[in-house]
Design a protein around this motif. Structure first.
Motif, PDB file in Angstrom:
ATOM      1  N   SER A   1      -2.961  -3.278  -3.524  1.00 12.04           N
ATOM      2  CA  SER A   1      -1.814  -3.687  -2.708  1.00 12.04           C
ATOM      3  C   SER A   1      -1.739  -2.808  -1.463  1.00 12.04           C
TER       4      SER A   1
ATOM      5  N   ASN B   1       1.104  -2.549   0.227  1.00 12.61           N
ATOM      6  CA  ASN B   1       2.514  -2.174   0.378  1.00 12.61           C
ATOM      7  C   ASN B   1       2.744  -0.669   0.501  1.00 12.61           C
TER       8      ASN B   1
ATOM      9  N   TYR C   1       8.957  -2.505   7.139  1.00 13.10           N
ATOM     10  CA  TYR C   1       8.145  -3.725   7.287  1.00 13.10           C
ATOM     11  C   TYR C   1       7.643  -4.271   5.944  1.00 13.10           C
TER      12      TYR C   1
ATOM     13  N   ASN D   1       8.969  -6.073   3.714  1.00  7.75           N
ATOM     14  CA  ASN D   1       9.350  -7.450   3.417  1.00  7.75           C
ATOM     15  C   ASN D   1       8.961  -8.428   4.522  1.00  7.75           C
ATOM     16  N   SER D   2       8.190  -7.975   5.510  1.00 11.38           N
ATOM     17  CA  SER D   2       7.757  -8.854   6.592  1.00 11.38           C
ATOM     18  C   SER D   2       6.526  -9.641   6.143  1.00 11.38           C
ATOM     19  N   THR D   3       6.709 -10.925   5.804  1.00 13.26           N
ATOM     20  CA  THR D   3       5.600 -11.728   5.289  1.00 13.26           C
ATOM     21  C   THR D   3       4.515 -11.956   6.330  1.00 13.26           C
ATOM     22  N   LYS D   4       4.897 -12.117   7.608  1.00 14.17           N
ATOM     23  CA  LYS D   4       3.895 -12.342   8.658  1.00 14.17           C
ATOM     24  C   LYS D   4       3.012 -11.114   8.846  1.00 14.17           C
TER      25      LYS D   4
ATOM     26  N   LEU E   1       2.479  -8.609   6.697  1.00 11.66           N
ATOM     27  CA  LEU E   1       1.675  -8.397   5.485  1.00 11.66           C
ATOM     28  C   LEU E   1       0.544  -9.416   5.395  1.00 11.66           C
ATOM     29  N   SER E   2       0.814 -10.644   5.812  1.00 10.89           N
ATOM     30  CA  SER E   2      -0.226 -11.678   5.809  1.00 10.89           C
ATOM     31  C   SER E   2      -1.337 -11.339   6.801  1.00 10.89           C
TER      32      SER E   2
ATOM     33  N   ASP F   1      -3.347  -8.452   5.331  1.00 11.18           N
ATOM     34  CA  ASP F   1      -4.155  -8.929   4.205  1.00 11.18           C
ATOM     35  C   ASP F   1      -5.350  -9.741   4.684  1.00 11.18           C
TER      36      ASP F   1
END
Length: 198
Positions: A3, A5, A12, A14-17, A19-20, A23
């Protein structure tokens, strides 16, 4: 993959963009799939494909393209027959042509499976002690599925590789021109294809 995280600043997480994006970048530059492919397709000779086998062939110095002179049977008389009979013994009239002083040669490309076995046999030849048991082990590894074959000590610094079956074109090319059959230094080597009558 671990991960990401713990490495992202807390605001940041909880920022899905974001983290995406991270990744996707990690997957693009991550070496895991490259290492797996390298191991499977090149490094592991049991699973290597054409390119990987070509690399291994260069390492052990054995070529995939081999020149072969096929067994030709020509007109001859009974006094030219060998005991025991061999594959290219002379034949009588109306069964074989006259010898025209030319040998038919061709170049063949070995398939991956045969080339893999040849590479392993050449590796064995590179480290062998050239005793008859170790040469027999290499012969049985390469040709054991085709029939009976063995090394015969003929005395007088001469040995013979004896095949009690007719070699295929690929096998004949390996025997004639691959340089993979081990032989002690200073020993004359003969190739004998015996015809065993049932």
């Amino acid at each position: 993959m671990e991960s990401i995280n713990p490495t992202v600043m807390i605001q940041y997480v909880n920022s899905t963009k974001l983290l995406s994006l991270i990744d996707t970048f990690n997957q693009a530059v991550g070496p895991e799939s490259f290492i797996d492919n390298f191991y499977d397709l090149i490094w592991n000779i049991e699973t290597a494909t054409t390119y990987g086998l070509n690399v291994w062939g260069k390492i052990v110095v054995v070529d995939r393209l081999l020149t072969v002179t096929e067994n030709q049977i020509y007109l001859g008389f009974s006094e030219a027959l060998l005991t025991p009979p061999v594959v290219d013994d002379p034949q009588p009239f109306n069964q074989a042509p006259f010898f025209n002083n030319q040998s038919e040669t061709s170049t063949i490309t070995l398939s991956d499976d045969i080339y893999r076995k040849l590479i392993m046999m050449k590796a064995m030849a590179n480290i062998t002690d050239c005793t008859i048991p170790s040469m027999n082990a290499a012969l049985m590894f390469m040709f054991g599925d085709s029939g009976v074959c063995y090394v015969r000590n003929d005395g007088g610094m001469t040995l013979s590789y004896v095949f009690e079956f007719e070699l295929s074109i690929a096998e004949l090319a390996i025997v004639q021109n691959s340089g993979a059959l081990p032989a002690p230094a200073g020993v004359t080597v003969n190739i004998v294809q015996q015809v065993i009558s049932s």
